[in-house]
Design an enzyme around this catalytic site. Structure first.
Site, PDB file in Angstrom:
ATOM      1  N   HIS A 235     -81.524 -39.426  16.975  1.00  0.00           N
ATOM      2  CA  HIS A 235     -82.217 -40.500  16.627  1.00  0.00           C
ATOM      3  C   HIS A 235     -81.817 -42.004  16.965  1.00  0.00           C
ATOM      4  O   HIS A 235     -81.767 -43.022  16.465  1.00  0.00           O
ATOM      5  CB  HIS A 235     -82.264 -40.496  15.125  1.00  0.00           C
TER       6      HIS A 235
ATOM      7  N   GLU B 176     -58.446 -47.939  15.876  1.00  0.00           N
ATOM      8  CA  GLU B 176     -57.540 -48.969  15.364  1.00  0.00           C
ATOM      9  C   GLU B 176     -56.106 -48.776  16.231  1.00  0.00           C
ATOM     10  O   GLU B 176     -55.522 -50.028  16.396  1.00  0.00           O
ATOM     11  CB  GLU B 176     -57.242 -48.715  14.183  1.00  0.00           C
TER      12      GLU B 176
ATOM     13  N   TRP C  82     -50.089 -62.898   8.888  1.00  0.00           N
ATOM     14  CA  TRP C  82     -51.475 -62.389   9.420  1.00  0.00           C
ATOM     15  C   TRP C  82     -52.234 -63.435   8.960  1.00  0.00           C
ATOM     16  O   TRP C  82     -52.816 -63.769   7.844  1.00  0.00           O
ATOM     17  CB  TRP C  82     -51.789 -61.125   8.491  1.00  0.00           C
TER      18      TRP C  82
ATOM     19  N   LYS D 153     -59.357 -43.644  13.278  1.00  0.00           N
ATOM     20  CA  LYS D 153     -57.767 -43.723  13.601  1.00  0.00           C
ATOM     21  C   LYS D 153     -57.975 -43.977  15.145  1.00  0.00           C
ATOM     22  O   LYS D 153     -56.731 -44.743  15.506  1.00  0.00           O
ATOM     23  CB  LYS D 153     -57.238 -42.145  13.367  1.00  0.00           C
TER      24      LYS D 153
ATOM     25  N   GLU E 258     -63.179 -41.087  10.079  1.00  0.00           N
ATOM     26  CA  GLU E 258     -61.884 -41.032   9.978  1.00  0.00           C
ATOM     27  C   GLU E 258     -60.842 -40.943  11.300  1.00  0.00           C
ATOM     28  O   GLU E 258     -60.280 -41.433  11.941  1.00  0.00           O
ATOM     29  CB  GLU E 258     -61.250 -40.086   8.935  1.00  0.00           C
TER      30      GLU E 258
ATOM     31  N   ARG F 100     -46.938 -55.780   7.151  1.00  0.00           N
ATOM     32  CA  ARG F 100     -47.975 -56.481   6.553  1.00  0.00           C
ATOM     33  C   ARG F 100     -48.788 -57.638   7.074  1.00  0.00           C
ATOM     34  O   ARG F 100     -49.639 -58.351   6.869  1.00  0.00           O
ATOM     35  CB  ARG F 100     -47.214 -57.168   5.218  1.00  0.00           C
TER      36      ARG F 100
ATOM     37  N   CYS G  60     -49.304 -60.546   5.237  1.00  0.00           N
ATOM     38  CA  CYS G  60     -48.321 -61.574   5.190  1.00  0.00           C
ATOM     39  C   CYS G  60     -47.135 -60.801   4.321  1.00  0.00           C
ATOM     40  O   CYS G  60     -47.566 -60.438   3.382  1.00  0.00           O
ATOM     41  CB  CYS G  60     -48.627 -62.988   4.654  1.00  0.00           C
TER      42      CYS G  60
ATOM     43  N   LYS H 264     -51.238 -53.961   7.055  1.00  0.00           N
ATOM     44  CA  LYS H 264     -51.319 -52.634   6.175  1.00  0.00           C
ATOM     45  C   LYS H 264     -51.979 -52.884   4.880  1.00  0.00           C
ATOM     46  O   LYS H 264     -52.748 -51.958   4.472  1.00  0.00           O
ATOM     47  CB  LYS H 264     -49.922 -51.891   6.082  1.00  0.00           C
TER      48      LYS H 264
ATOM     49  N   ASN I  58     -48.023 -65.909   0.603  1.00  0.00           N
ATOM     50  CA  ASN I  58     -48.869 -64.912   0.972  1.00  0.00           C
ATOM     51  C   ASN I  58     -50.107 -65.022   0.078  1.00  0.00           C
ATOM     52  O   ASN I  58     -50.114 -64.974  -0.981  1.00  0.00           O
ATOM     53  CB  ASN I  58     -48.268 -63.431   0.862  1.00  0.00           C
ATOM     54  N   GLY I  59     -51.430 -65.142   0.825  1.00  0.00           N
ATOM     55  CA  GLY I  59     -52.646 -65.368  -0.191  1.00  0.00           C
ATOM     56  C   GLY I  59     -53.470 -66.588   0.434  1.00  0.00           C
ATOM     57  O   GLY I  59     -53.259 -66.858   1.492  1.00  0.00           O
TER      58      GLY I  59
HETATM   59  C1  F6R Z   1     -56.816 -47.466   8.493  1.00  0.00           C
HETATM   60  C2  F6R Z   1     -56.377 -48.083   7.220  1.00  0.00           C
HETATM   61  C3  F6R Z   1     -57.066 -49.233   6.645  1.00  0.00           C
HETATM   62  C4  F6R Z   1     -57.008 -49.025   5.209  1.00  0.00           C
HETATM   63  C5  F6R Z   1     -57.868 -50.000   4.434  1.00  0.00           C
HETATM   64  C6  F6R Z   1     -57.641 -49.875   2.840  1.00  0.00           C
HETATM   65  O1  F6R Z   1     -55.739 -46.382   8.905  1.00  0.00           O
HETATM   66  O2  F6R Z   1     -55.121 -47.934   7.068  1.00  0.00           O
HETATM   67  O3  F6R Z   1     -58.561 -48.758   6.978  1.00  0.00           O
HETATM   68  O4  F6R Z   1     -57.124 -47.669   4.441  1.00  0.00           O
HETATM   69  O5  F6R Z   1     -57.294 -51.280   4.599  1.00  0.00           O
HETATM   70  O6  F6R Z   1     -56.333 -50.107   2.354  1.00  0.00           O
HETATM   71  P1  F6R Z   1     -55.601 -49.466   0.928  1.00  0.00           P
HETATM   72  O7  F6R Z   1     -55.686 -47.896   1.151  1.00  0.00           O
HETATM   73  O8  F6R Z   1     -54.223 -49.981   0.989  1.00  0.00           O
HETATM   74  O9  F6R Z   1     -56.481 -50.006   0.004  1.00  0.00           O
END
Ligand code: F6R
Length: 611
Positions: A507, A491, A77, A488, A484, A27, A2, A606, A103-104
Site C-alpha cells: 500500500h 538508534e 542532555w 534498535k 523494535e 542520562r 541529565c 536513557k 535536571n529538568g
Molecule cells: C530504545 C529506548 C527508548 C526507551 C524509551 C522509554 O532503545 O531505550 O526508546 O524505551 O525512551 O523509556 P522507558 O522504558 O525508561 O520509559
C-alpha cells in the site's frame, strides 16, 4: 535526561564526581561540568561534548581541583540552549559564589529571568537553569542561610527539577531538592553523596534515601537534614540498595549493549523465578494487588509506554487479548496525555517503563489514576517515581541497564506480560496454559542457542552495514518485533530503518524497493507464516535484498532469501521473546562495524524526564 552528582566528605571530591558522572553518562552526554571549592573559592570546570573532554580538563588541573573535598557535577542532555561550554552546568550567579546543577525544565524561566535581570542579574547562558543560580543568590542575600535560600527559591520555580546547590560562604554543605525528577542521597561515614541515580553511589555506599517531591536535603560530611517545602522536619527513610557494583562493569564485553544482550537468558530465569514454579501450578503474582473479583470484571485495559517499552506493550496487547479475552488499547504516553481518554474504575491502566522516570508515562498514569483506574506498573526500577505511584508494581528484575539502547529490559518486560496474562487468564478460569508455561521455562535455553550462533549474524551485519535504509516486515504478534528491530538499528547505527506490517507493504512502501533495499521478514511458524511468505515474494519481485528471520526449516526459503537467520522452533505466541534477540545482535554488529558509539548513540538519553 541529565545526570547530577554531589559529594561532601573527606576524600578528593573530583574523583567521586568524575566516577559518578561516568556512571550517569547514559542520562545525557552532550556537555558536562563540575563545581568545587578550591582554597575557599567556588570554581567551575566545564566542557562541551562527551565527558572525556571534561576529564581532559580535570587531568590538566588535577593538582588544584583535587584539593576540594566538596563538589557538584552534571552531565547534560540539552533542552534550553545548545550544548556549549556556556550552557553546560554548573551555573553561577553575578558574584560567582553559588553553583547549581539541575535536571529538568523550569517552565516559568522567562518570567523569572526578566524579573532577575531587572534586579541587576547578568545572564551568561541560554539555559533555564541559570535563573535558579541567580534566584538562590538573591534569596541567600536576604536570609544568609543556604537551605532557606533554596527553599524560598523553589517556591517560585514552576516545572520539574532535581538540583544541587553549593555556596562559597557555606563551606562543606550541599543543598539538594527535587520535584518530578529523581534524586537519591547516599549515606557514608564522614561523607555523604547525592545523585540522580544509584549507579553514581553504589561503589561508595549501599545506604540510601530517596528524596520525595518538594523535600529539601542539606548534606554536610557528618549530617543530613531533611525538610519539606513548608519548612517542616521530615522523617528520613533510609534503605539498603539491592544493586551490586559489578552490575556496572562490562565484564569483558566490548560494549554494555553486547553484555546486556547476553544477560537475557538469566534475565528470563530471574523474572520467572518464584512466579512460574511448575507447569501444573498457577502463576503466583502477589505484586498484582487488584482484587480478583475486580480483575474478572475488567471491561478494558489501557497500556501506556514510550519507545521500546511501547513495543513490549504492543506484544502485551496480543498476549492479553489472546489469553484473557479482555480488550486492550496501547498508546504512546505522549499521545494519551493530550486527548480525552475514556477510563473508569473498571479499566486497568498499565504503565511500562524501563526507567520508571519517563515524564510522558508518569503524566499518563497520573491522569488515569485521577479517574479512578487501578495503575499497574511494569518497570525495571522499583525505586523509581512510577513504582512509588503504582497500585500494583511488577518489577522486571533485569538488573541495571547501562546501554542507552534497551535490550534485556525489553525481554524482561515481555516475560512480565506473559506472566500477567497467564495470571489473569487463570483468575478468569480461561483454560489450560501448561504448554505456554513449559515453553517459558525452556525459553532461556533457546535464547542461549541464538547467542551461540552470533557469528552468523555478525557476518550478515557486515554484508548489510552499508545500506542507507532497512525495512523490517512481520504480521500479528511479531509486528512489534519488526518495529523494535528497526528502532534498535536506527538508534545505534543511524540507518533509516522502518518496521511495517507485511500486509501494508503493497500500500505504499513497496515503491521504495529496489536492489539496494534490504527487507528483513520475520517469518515465525503460525497462522500468518504463509501470508508473510507471499508478502516476501512481492518484495523479492522488486529485487529487494531479502533476509529471513525464521524458526522454519522450509527449503523453499533458500530460493527466496539471500540470507536466513534461523532460530529454534517456538510457538507463535512466545516467538517475540526469541525473535528479538537476533535483531538486537544485528543492530549491534552493524553499529559496531560502522564504528558508532554503541552504548551512547548521538542525541539520545536513557531516561527521558522531559515531555
Ligand atoms: C530504545 C529506548 C527508548 C526507551 C524509551 C522509554 O532503545 O531505550 O526508546 O524505551 O525512551 O523509556 P522507558 O522504558 O525508561 O520509559
Amino acid at each position: 535526561m541529565c545526570g547530577i552528582v554531589g559529594y561532601v566528605g573527606n576524600k578528593k571530591a573530583v574523583d567521586i564526581l568524575i566516577d559518578g558522572l561516568t556512571s550517569l553518562e547514559y542520562r545525557g552526554y552532550d556537555s558536562s561540568g563540575i563545581a568545587v571549592n578550591i582554597d575557599g573559592k567556588v570554581e567551575l570546570f566545564k566542557a562541551a561534548g562527551k565527558l572525556q573532554n571534561l576529564k581532559n580538563i580535570v587531568e590538566k588541573n588535577y593538582n588544584e581541583i583535587s584539593k576540594s573535598t566538596i563538589g557538584i557535577g552534571h552531565i547534560r542532555w540539552a533542552t534550553h540552549g545548545a550544548p556549549t561550554v556556556e550552557n553546560a552546568h554548573p551555573h553561577s550567579c553575578n558574584c560567582g559564589k553559588v553553583a547549581v546543577v539541575h535536571n529538568g525544565i523550569i517552565e516559568n524561566f522567562k518570567d523569572l529571568k526578566e524579573r532577575l535581570e531587572k534586579n541587576g542579574c547578568t545572564f551568561r547562558s541560554q539555559t533555564d537553569t541559570e535563573t535558579i543560580a541567580h534566584l538562590v543568590a538573591t534569596k541567600f542575600g536576604e536570609t544568609h542561610n543556604l537551605t532557606e535560600a533554596v527553599r524560598l527559591a523553589t517556591r517560585e520555580i514552576e516545572g520539574a527539577y532535581a538540583l544541587c546547590v553549593i555556596h562559597q560562604d557555606v563551606p562543606n554543605t550541599i543543598v539538594a531538592t527535587r520535584r518530578n525528577a529523581p534524586l537519591v542521597v547516599g549515606l557514608g561515614e564522614g561523607e555523604n553523596f547525592v545523585a540522580s541515580d544509584v549507579p553514581a553511589l553504589i561503589q561508595y555506599t549501599k545506604k540510601a534515601m530517596y528524596l520525595e517531591d518538594n523535600q529539601i536535603v542539606t548534606l554536610t560530611p557528618d549530617s543530613i537534614k531533611l525538610i519539606d517545602i513548608d519548612n517542616n522536619k521530615v522523617e528520613q527513610k533510609v534503605e539498603t540498595l539491592p544493586w551490586e557494583p559489578v552490575a556496572l562493569s562490562k565484564m569483558g564485553y566490548k560494549h554494555f549493549m553486547l553484555k546486556e544482550i547476553h544477560e537475557q537468558p538469566d534475565v528470563v530465569r530471574n523474572v520467572l523465578s518464584g512466579k512460574l514454579r511448575a507447569i501444573d501450578e498457577n502463576v503466583v503474582l502477589k505484586e498484582v494487588t487488584l482484587d480478583k473479583e475486580k480483575l474478572k470484571n475488567l471491561s478494558r485495559i489501557q497500556i501506556v509506554a514510550c519507545g521500546t517499552s511501547l513495543h513490549a506493550a504492543m506484544v502485551g496487547k496480543y498476549i492479553i487479548e489472546e489469553l484473557c479475552e479482555i480488550p486492550v488499547d496501547v498508546e504512546p504516553s505522549s499521545e494519551y496525555i493530550y486527548r480525552k481518554t475514556i477510563t473508569d474504575k473498571n479499566t486497568l491502566v498499565i504503565g511500562v517503563s524501563q526507567s520508571g522516570e519517563t515524564a510522558d508515562t508518569i503524566t499518563a498514569i497520573r491522569q488515569a489514576k485521577s479517574k479512578g483506574s487501578h495503575i499497574l506498573i511494569i518497570t525495571n526500577r522499583p525505586d523509581s517515581t512510577m513504582a512509588r505511584e503504582a497500585d500494583s508494581l511488577v518489577p522486571v528484575n533485569a538488573g541495571i541497564e547501562v546501554s542507552v539502547a534497551a535490550t534485556k529490559s525489553y525481554t524482561a518486560q515481555l516475560i512480565s506480560f506473559y506472566l500477567i496474562a497467564i495470571y489473569m487468564a487463570e483468575v478468569k478460569g480461561m483454560g489450560d496454559l501448561s504448554d505456554l508455561k513449559h515453553e517459558l521455562i525452556i525459553l532461556p535455553q533457546k535464547i542461549e542457542k541464538v547467542l551461540a550462533h552470533k557469528e552468523d549474524i555478525q557476518r550478515y551485519a557486515k554484508a548489510f552495514a552499508n545500506s542507507k535504509d532497512f525495512i523490517f516486515i512481520a504480521r500479528g504478534i511479531n509486528y512489534p518485533t519488526a518495529l523494535e528491530g528497526a528502532l534498535k538499528l536506527k538508534e545505534i547505527s543511524y540507518i533509516n530503518a522502518t518496521g511495517y506490517t507485511a500486509g501494508e507493504l503493497k500500500h505504499g512502501p513497496i515503491a521504495m524497493l529496489d536492489e539496494s533495499m534490504p527487507v528483513l521478514s520475520i517469518l515465525m511458524s503460525g497462522k500468518v507464516y504463509d501470508k508473510i511468505l507471499s508478502n516476501s515474494e512481492e518484495a523479492k519481485a522488486r529485487n529487494a535484498r531479502m533476509i529471513a528471520l525464521t524458526d522454519s526449516m522450509d527449503d523453499k526459503l533458500n530460493e527466496l532469501f539471500d540470507c536466513i537467520i534461523r532460530i529454534p522452533k517456538i510457538s507463535e505466541i512466545l516467538s517475540p521473546a526469541l525473535a528479538v534477540v537476533p535483531l538486537q545482535l544485528l543492530a549491534y554488529y552493524i553499529a559496531e562495524f560502522l564504528g558508532k558509539d554503541v552504548d551512547q548513540p548521538r542525541n539520545l538519553a536513557k531516561s527521558v524526564t522531559v515531555e
